[in-house]
Write a protein that holds these residues in place. Structure first.
Motif, mmCIF file in Angstrom:
data_model
loop_
_atom_site.group_PDB
_atom_site.id
_atom_site.type_symbol
_atom_site.label_atom_id
_atom_site.label_comp_id
_atom_site.label_asym_id
_atom_site.label_seq_id
_atom_site.Cartn_x
_atom_site.Cartn_y
_atom_site.Cartn_z
ATOM 1 N N TRP A 76 0.813 -1.214 0.000
ATOM 2 C CA TRP A 76 0.000 0.000 0.000
ATOM 3 C C TRP A 76 0.848 1.265 0.000
ATOM 4 O O TRP A 76 1.936 1.312 0.563
ATOM 5 C CB TRP A 76 -0.919 0.012 1.220
ATOM 6 N N GLN A 77 0.274 2.307 -0.616
ATOM 7 C CA GLN A 77 0.839 3.647 -0.483
ATOM 8 C C GLN A 77 0.695 4.130 0.949
ATOM 9 O O GLN A 77 1.638 4.652 1.542
ATOM 10 C CB GLN A 77 0.121 4.619 -1.435
ATOM 11 N N LYS A 78 -0.481 3.947 1.499
ATOM 12 C CA LYS A 78 -0.747 4.327 2.891
ATOM 13 C C LYS A 78 -1.594 3.242 3.550
ATOM 14 O O LYS A 78 -2.520 2.705 2.934
ATOM 15 C CB LYS A 78 -1.520 5.665 2.957
ATOM 16 N N GLU A 79 -1.268 2.937 4.807
ATOM 17 C CA GLU A 79 -2.093 2.083 5.657
ATOM 18 C C GLU A 79 -2.378 2.886 6.921
ATOM 19 O O GLU A 79 -1.464 3.160 7.705
ATOM 20 C CB GLU A 79 -1.378 0.779 6.009
ATOM 21 N N LEU A 80 -3.613 3.270 7.107
ATOM 22 C CA LEU A 80 -3.985 4.186 8.176
ATOM 23 C C LEU A 80 -5.037 3.541 9.080
ATOM 24 O O LEU A 80 -5.889 2.785 8.611
ATOM 25 C CB LEU A 80 -4.548 5.485 7.587
ATOM 26 N N VAL A 81 -4.972 3.873 10.357
ATOM 27 C CA VAL A 81 -5.984 3.414 11.307
ATOM 28 C C VAL A 81 -6.497 4.621 12.075
ATOM 29 O O VAL A 81 -5.732 5.288 12.782
ATOM 30 C CB VAL A 81 -5.417 2.368 12.287
ATOM 31 N N PHE A 82 -7.768 4.922 11.899
ATOM 32 C CA PHE A 82 -8.392 6.051 12.590
ATOM 33 C C PHE A 82 -9.225 5.526 13.754
ATOM 34 O O PHE A 82 -9.775 4.414 13.676
ATOM 35 C CB PHE A 82 -9.291 6.830 11.621
ATOM 36 N N PRO A 83 -9.375 6.282 14.831
ATOM 37 C CA PRO A 83 -8.798 7.621 15.049
ATOM 38 C C PRO A 83 -7.333 7.519 15.474
ATOM 39 O O PRO A 83 -6.833 6.432 15.776
ATOM 40 C CB PRO A 83 -9.654 8.186 16.176
ATOM 41 N N ASN A 84 -6.667 8.663 15.485
ATOM 42 C CA ASN A 84 -5.304 8.755 16.007
ATOM 43 C C ASN A 84 -4.363 7.828 15.261
ATOM 44 O O ASN A 84 -3.726 6.950 15.835
ATOM 45 C CB ASN A 84 -5.263 8.443 17.508
ATOM 46 N N ASP A 85 -4.251 8.039 13.947
ATOM 47 C CA ASP A 85 -3.436 7.161 13.126
ATOM 48 C C ASP A 85 -1.989 7.116 13.591
ATOM 49 O O ASP A 85 -1.311 6.106 13.423
ATOM 50 C CB ASP A 85 -3.484 7.614 11.660
ATOM 51 N N ASP A 86 -1.497 8.175 14.185
ATOM 52 C CA ASP A 86 -0.112 8.200 14.646
ATOM 53 C C ASP A 86 0.098 7.399 15.928
ATOM 54 O O ASP A 86 1.218 7.298 16.427
ATOM 55 C CB ASP A 86 0.351 9.646 14.872
ATOM 56 N N GLY A 87 -0.971 6.860 16.483
ATOM 57 C CA GLY A 87 -0.836 6.058 17.699
ATOM 58 C C GLY A 87 -0.958 6.862 18.973
ATOM 59 O O GLY A 87 -0.796 6.333 20.074
ATOM 60 N N TYR A 88 -1.245 8.126 18.845
ATOM 61 C CA TYR A 88 -1.423 8.980 20.012
ATOM 62 C C TYR A 88 -2.287 10.156 19.599
ATOM 63 O O TYR A 88 -2.510 10.392 18.410
ATOM 64 C CB TYR A 88 -0.075 9.478 20.549
ATOM 65 N N VAL A 89 -2.781 10.908 20.577
ATOM 66 C CA VAL A 89 -3.590 12.093 20.282
ATOM 67 C C VAL A 89 -2.652 13.270 20.083
ATOM 68 O O VAL A 89 -2.028 13.751 21.025
ATOM 69 C CB VAL A 89 -4.597 12.386 21.413
ATOM 70 N N ASP A 90 -2.540 13.709 18.843
ATOM 71 C CA ASP A 90 -1.672 14.829 18.520
ATOM 72 C C ASP A 90 -2.330 16.116 19.010
ATOM 73 O O ASP A 90 -3.532 16.322 18.829
ATOM 74 C CB ASP A 90 -1.439 14.893 17.009
ATOM 75 N N VAL A 168 -11.457 2.577 12.128
ATOM 76 C CA VAL A 168 -11.643 2.510 10.679
ATOM 77 C C VAL A 168 -10.254 2.460 10.054
ATOM 78 O O VAL A 168 -9.462 3.394 10.204
ATOM 79 C CB VAL A 168 -12.412 3.730 10.137
ATOM 80 N N SER A 169 -9.940 1.355 9.398
ATOM 81 C CA SER A 169 -8.647 1.211 8.737
ATOM 82 C C SER A 169 -8.791 1.599 7.272
ATOM 83 O O SER A 169 -9.725 1.167 6.588
ATOM 84 C CB SER A 169 -8.149 -0.229 8.846
ATOM 85 N N VAL A 170 -7.875 2.432 6.790
ATOM 86 C CA VAL A 170 -7.917 2.931 5.420
ATOM 87 C C VAL A 170 -6.645 2.498 4.686
ATOM 88 O O VAL A 170 -5.537 2.665 5.209
ATOM 89 C CB VAL A 170 -8.047 4.464 5.394
ATOM 90 N N TYR A 171 -6.818 1.959 3.496
ATOM 91 C CA TYR A 171 -5.693 1.482 2.688
ATOM 92 C C TYR A 171 -5.771 2.147 1.314
ATOM 93 O O TYR A 171 -6.818 2.121 0.669
ATOM 94 C CB TYR A 171 -5.748 -0.028 2.511
ATOM 95 N N ALA A 172 -4.651 2.712 0.875
ATOM 96 C CA ALA A 172 -4.640 3.410 -0.418
ATOM 97 C C ALA A 172 -3.568 2.822 -1.325
ATOM 98 O O ALA A 172 -2.388 2.786 -0.962
ATOM 99 C CB ALA A 172 -4.382 4.899 -0.209
ATOM 100 N N PRO A 173 -3.953 2.350 -2.516
ATOM 101 C CA PRO A 173 -2.956 1.909 -3.493
ATOM 102 C C PRO A 173 -2.374 3.104 -4.237
ATOM 103 O O PRO A 173 -2.775 4.254 -4.017
ATOM 104 C CB PRO A 173 -3.765 1.014 -4.432
ATOM 105 N N PHE A 174 -1.441 2.843 -5.125
ATOM 106 C CA PHE A 174 -0.871 3.891 -5.959
ATOM 107 C C PHE A 174 -1.662 4.004 -7.267
ATOM 108 O O PHE A 174 -2.264 3.032 -7.721
ATOM 109 C CB PHE A 174 0.591 3.578 -6.295
ATOM 110 N N PRO A 175 -1.633 5.157 -7.889
ATOM 111 C CA PRO A 175 -2.253 5.270 -9.216
ATOM 112 C C PRO A 175 -1.388 4.575 -10.263
ATOM 113 O O PRO A 175 -0.232 4.211 -9.992
ATOM 114 C CB PRO A 175 -2.297 6.781 -9.454
ATOM 115 N N VAL A 176 -1.923 4.394 -11.450
ATOM 116 C CA VAL A 176 -1.182 3.804 -12.565
ATOM 117 C C VAL A 176 -1.238 4.773 -13.740
ATOM 118 O O VAL A 176 -1.827 5.851 -13.649
ATOM 119 C CB VAL A 176 -1.774 2.431 -12.957
ATOM 120 N N ILE A 177 -0.620 4.388 -14.842
ATOM 121 C CA ILE A 177 -0.637 5.219 -16.041
ATOM 122 C C ILE A 177 -1.770 4.768 -16.956
ATOM 123 O O ILE A 177 -1.896 3.587 -17.265
ATOM 124 C CB ILE A 177 0.701 5.140 -16.790
#
Length: 741
Positions: A76-90, A168-177
């Motif tokens: 994945w380009q990004k693998e995110l887990v909300f809330p607090n994706d950084d693992g702490y409350v920024d 909520v886990s969010v996964y984003a692939p990369f774009p293509v041509i």
């Protein structure tokens, strides 16, 4: 109002029915091979297009669709887990709910997985709310937001997650041509047509061939080919599938890519010592050579040289600052290393072999280990192929795979690139699938010879001498073949860091490799050419951004990657599939080098000009072309003057000289453009466009009856514009217009 009410009620009913179905059925659990494309908020048996057809006539309908699926196994380009994706409350607070996804306009896809305990949440993409009604806990969904995607950073916001323990886990692939046309990305096709006209006329006048692919904002907007794969055998036309010998572009799209990936994976750093990878043998056996011009370094002693060599790093070698000699000629049995010349009878103390075998390749590694440094690492920049030969062996040591195998397994194969490889004749390609290079082997039209040298036209084998004879065609400095399209897709990875389901490079790693090597070397990155304050405009053009990177290859290839404009240009030629103009004067100057098409920056410059389209008649382009013709004839005059005043034997500048043929070619491009506007009849009745005729007057007046008479007569018989002009000038042979439209 009634129309909108009808539409809204219909959509509400459809979404409610779909939500009920999802609730009753729970998560679909399809096999990993199958993906359920049922769209939440719609029922497949109901044609929503019928419901909104009346309104769709008035405006395009943009939508974000959601469909249940199995989470793909992507890098994945990004693998995110909300809330607090950084693992702490920024403590910036807003950052806890927001992330950015890089993509291109028209390409927007991400996946979300809901925790089993989730009760509610909201998701916005570029501030557009996604309809999550009916989405079930514990399920995964694909969200297609292509209608709202923008080129660059796209904002994903996940808010209102309840209960607070839910995720909520969010996964984003990369774009293509994807494929398109220049107008899709706001560019002007006329400039691409001009490039095509110039290259086509050069081919008609003796230039071998070219191929070009242009990618803008993730869209392959141009892909074309001109000329012949081998002007000396068969004259088969090249296609966009034809492979070209990339020469030194290999350095970037083999070794540099491999190193960037290994650094991204944490398997080495740019400051890793080469000796830590290859061991003490890399420097312990270093021999003693006093190189001409580097005597002061030699005086430091052999022990100092070995110590320098023991401490050179990946960064030093990639940046051509390690100290290796520029041209050690490992393939020549007779070569004076100290005097740096093949014009000698001295045996080569660093001779590795010349049979092109993999056994010789192993011996080449041992010879590199014996090779002393010319200067202390870091003291200067000296471009040398040895650096990337060393890096090839480092990559192989780390990965346990030969360089060509590693690149195929890690990059070319996963990206689905079928027209890029080393040793193409071993990978199902025929000679005719490859653009030929030098017509008399590596002999420079018979002026060079060494044991084992090839004497036949080189086609399907790497041209570079050290790559072929000492590295079996698999080296870090040369040996890679590709067509423009596949190379363009590969180059585009430097804009995003990945491609589709493949994550190749970390962003900070790419930034480090593309950054200026130093305050005084802004035209170099780590291995990459950089535009840097217009210091590479000969290759990249005047309008490229300072952060533009790329490389060129001796066979006639250029790649350009402009991150500021999301632009990739690949222009490939086999300009050396021609004879040497004059072996007595310069046995590296091929006839092909004189043509406009061989001047790699001409194509890149015209592509940039096409980024600013005009709604009116493109007078600026025609004036630019006229200037190019005038400039070409200035170069003809310059060469003519040098021949007249030179004390050495130089080729006469007449109609048979390649620079004159090239001048005729671009002049004919201008005349042909005037002929498209002004017909024979318009000259006869006086209704011709005077402004366009003036372009013809400017360029035709450059022809001199003494040297260019045959060209003038040719134009007289083929062009109504030229016929009219020459008649107006009163030439004896131009008595009447004989041309046909």
């Amino acid at each position: 109002m009634k129309k909108n009410l009808k539409r809204n009620i219909s959509l509400i009913l459809i979404m409610a029915m779909a939500a009920n179905l999802a609730f009753l059925g729970g998560c679909n659990k399809p096999s990993e091979e199958a993906v359920d494309e049922n769209v939440v908020g719609e029922i497949p048996v109901i044609d929503v297009e019928d419901v909104v057809q009346e309104e769709a006539v008035e405006e395009d309908i943009k939508e974000i669709t959601v469909s249940e699926c199995v989470l793909p196994e992507y890098e994945w380009q990004k693998e995110l887990v909300f809330p607090n994706d950084d693992g702490y409350v920024d403590d910036t607070l807003a950052m806890n709910s927001i992330a950015d996804i890089k993509t291109y306009k028209g390409q927007g896809e991400l996946y979300v997985t809901l925790s089993e305990d989730i009760e509610s949440f909201k998701i916005y993409i570029n501030h557009e709310k996604v309809n999550v009604n009916g989405l079930m806990p514990g399920c995964t969904y694909k969200i297609d937001y292509s209608d709202y995607a923008i080129t660059g950073a796209n904002e994903v916001q996940v808010s209102g997650i309840s209960p607070k323990e839910a995720t909520v886990s969010v996964y984003a692939p990369f774009p293509v041509i994807v494929e398109g046309i220049p107008e899709d990305v706001g560019m002007d096709s006329e400039y691409f047509e001009l490039i095509s006209e110039i290259v086509s006329e050069d081919v008609e006048h003796g230039f071998p061939s070219a191929q070009m692919a242009v990618i803008k904002d993730g869209v392959l907007i141009y892909n074309n080919a001109w000329g012949y794969a081998n002007r000396y055998d068969g004259m088969d036309a090249v296609t966009t599938d034809t492979l070209y010998d990339l020469a030194s572009n290999t350095k970037m799209y083999s070794v540099a890519y491999a190193i960037q990936r290994l650094v991204s994976e944490g398997k080495l750093t740019m400051d890793t010592k080469i000796s830590d990878i290859l061991g003490e043998e890399f420097y312990n056996g270093t021999v003693d050579i006093c190189f001409k011009g580097y005597e002061d370094y030699y005086k430091k002693g052999q022990n100092a040289n070995r110590e320098w060599k023991a401490n050179i790093t990946i960064r030093d070698v990639m940046s051509h600052k390690a100290g290796f000699p520029g041209a050690p000629a490992y393939q020549r049995p007779i070569y004076d290393q100290a005097m740096i010349t093949s014009k000698t009878d001295v045996e080569n103390i660093l001779y590795a072999g010349s049979d092109g075998s993999f056994e010789t390749r192993e011996n080449t590694y041992r010879i590199i280990c014996k090779t002393p440094l010319m200067y202390k690492p870091g003291d200067k920049v000296l471009y040398t192929d040895v650096d990337y030969m060393v890096l090839a062996f480092c990559i192989e040591k780390i990965t346990g795979q030969r360089l060509d195998e590693y690149m195929e397994n890690e990059f070319y194969g996963p990206m689905g690139l079928e027209h890029i490889c080393y040793r193409p004749l071993d990978h199902g390609f025929e000679k005719g699938d490859c653009a030929a290079t030098e017509p008399y082997g590596n002999t420079r039209s018979g002026s060079e010879y060494f044991e084992g040298v090839r004497t036949e036209t080189i086609q399907g084998e790497v041209h570079d001498e050290m790559a072929y004879y000492t590295m079996a065609g698999v080296s870090g400095h040369a040996g890679l073949f590709s067509n423009a399209e596949d190379l363009g897709k590969l180059a585009s990875v430097m804009l995003m860091g990945g491609y589709g389901d493949q994550n190749f490079f970390k962003e900070d790693v790419m930034d480090a490799f593309m950054a200026p090597a130093s305050d005084t070397l802004s035209n170099w990155g780590v291995g990459w050419y950089r535009e840097g304050d217009n210091r590479r405009e000969y290759y990249f053009g005047e309008m490229s951004s300072n952060d533009t990177i790329g490389h060129q290859g001796w066979t006639g290839t250029i790649t350009l990657i402009d991150p500021d404009n999301n632009l990739v240009i690949v222009y490939l030629t086999n300009k050396i599939n021609t004879e040497i103009t004059n072996t007595d004067y310069n046995n590296n100057k091929f006839d092909g080098n004189w043509y406009t098409s061989a001047t790699l920056g001409f194509a890149t410059e015209l592509v940039y000009e096409g980024m600013n389209p005009s709604d009116e008649e493109n007078e600026a382009m025609d004036d630019l072309l006229c200037d190019m013709v005038v400039g070409k004839f200035k170069l003809v005059d310059k060469e003519w003057n040098q021949v007249v005043t030179s004390n050495v034997n130089r080729t006469p500048v007449d109609e048979n000289h390649a620079i004159v043929k090239s001048a005729y070619a671009i002049l004919e491009v201008m005349v042909n453009r005037v002929d498209e506007v002004n017909s024979k009849e318009s000259y006869e009745d006086g209704s011709f466009n005077k402004d366009y005729y003036d372009y013809a007057v400017t360029v035709l007046s450059l022809l001199k009856e003494g040297m260019d008479l045959n060209e003038m007569k040719k134009l007289y018989n083929e062009s109504p514009t030229a016929a009219y002009y020459f008649k107006e000038q009163g030439y004896d042979w131009a008595s009447e217009i004989t041309t046909e439209e």
